[in-house]
Design a protein around this motif. Structure first.
Motif, short mmCIF file in Angstrom:
data_model
loop_
_atom_site.label_atom_id
_atom_site.label_comp_id
_atom_site.label_asym_id
_atom_site.label_seq_id
_atom_site.Cartn_x
_atom_site.Cartn_y
_atom_site.Cartn_z
N HIS A 131 -54.46 -24.10 -2.74
CA HIS A 131 -55.22 -23.42 -3.61
C HIS A 131 -54.57 -23.03 -5.04
O HIS A 131 -55.02 -22.94 -6.06
N ARG A 188 -54.96 -24.95 -8.07
CA ARG A 188 -56.10 -24.97 -9.09
C ARG A 188 -55.81 -23.87 -10.08
O ARG A 188 -56.66 -23.90 -11.00
N GLU A 231 -54.16 -23.55 -13.58
CA GLU A 231 -53.68 -24.27 -14.80
C GLU A 231 -52.56 -23.59 -15.10
O GLU A 231 -52.63 -22.47 -15.56
#
Length: 199
Positions: A166, A169, A171
């Motif tokens: 997770h 994800r 950035e």
């Protein structure tokens, strides 16, 4: 209540050599990379600055500390993960040799690490240890840690108890500045994300 600790994590700016898997590869910053980092720091004031020993972090941190008359603490815990055989390779180059390797890594970095790389559990433990050491005896202080995208993602996973997959994800662009505030009321630690600001 013990005074809160504010910790700012600054990802290094753009590095020379272009886009590839740059873990422990020790490339210097580009001129744009320097500008990205100075732009984020602005008029920021910190009680202590800690950084990865790699040049793309250490060079800026050293220059900043000299200007601000602060001592720089270089801490290996904040180094990027070692990508092993992927060091210096682009995603396209890796895909030519191992078409499914990148997808497998991002789906399960524990089970499918890059060949000859630092294992993800060891990396995550290193970051956790760095975080715990950072918070010891720092009540009321404001800290700046100059580090890497993978480290910041691993910290998100630890602090917010999320799976490593997770955290991929999130950035973390060059020069990104992320702030956490840590409170301890005697019953345990509470960590709050204050902002996650791209450069």
């Amino acid at each position: 209540m013990i005074e809160p600790i504010t910790v700012d994590f600054l990802r290094h700016g753009e590095a020379r050599g272009g886009q590839y898997y740059r873990g422990i590869t020790d490339d210097p910053l580009t001129e744009r990379g320097w500008r990205q980092m100075y732009s984020q720091c602005g008029e920021g004031q910190w009680d202590a600055v800690i950084c990865s020993p790699l040049r793309r972090c250490r060079s800026f941190a050293s220059a900043w500390c000299e200007q601000q008359q602060l001592e720089l603490l270089v801490e290996p815990a904040w180094m990027e993960i070692d990508f092993g055989d992927w060091e210096g390779q682009t995603a396209e180059q890796i895909g030519l040799h191992s078409p499914d390797a990148l997808q497998a890594f991002y789906l399960d970095p524990v089970k499918y690490p890059p060949p000859n790389a630092e294992t993800y559990p060891n990396f995550a433990e290193r970051v956790r240890n760095g975080w715990e050491g950072l918070l010891a005896d720092r009540a009321g202080q404001k800290l700046l840690v100059v580090t890497h995208a993978g480290v910041i993602r691993a910290l998100f996973a630890h602090v917010f108890d999320m799976p490593a997959t997770h955290s991929f994800r999130i950035e973390v662009p060059h020069g990104c500045l992320t702030r956490f505030t840590c409170f301890d009321d005697g019953n345990g630690r509470f960590v709050q994300l204050n902002f996650h600001k791209p450069g």
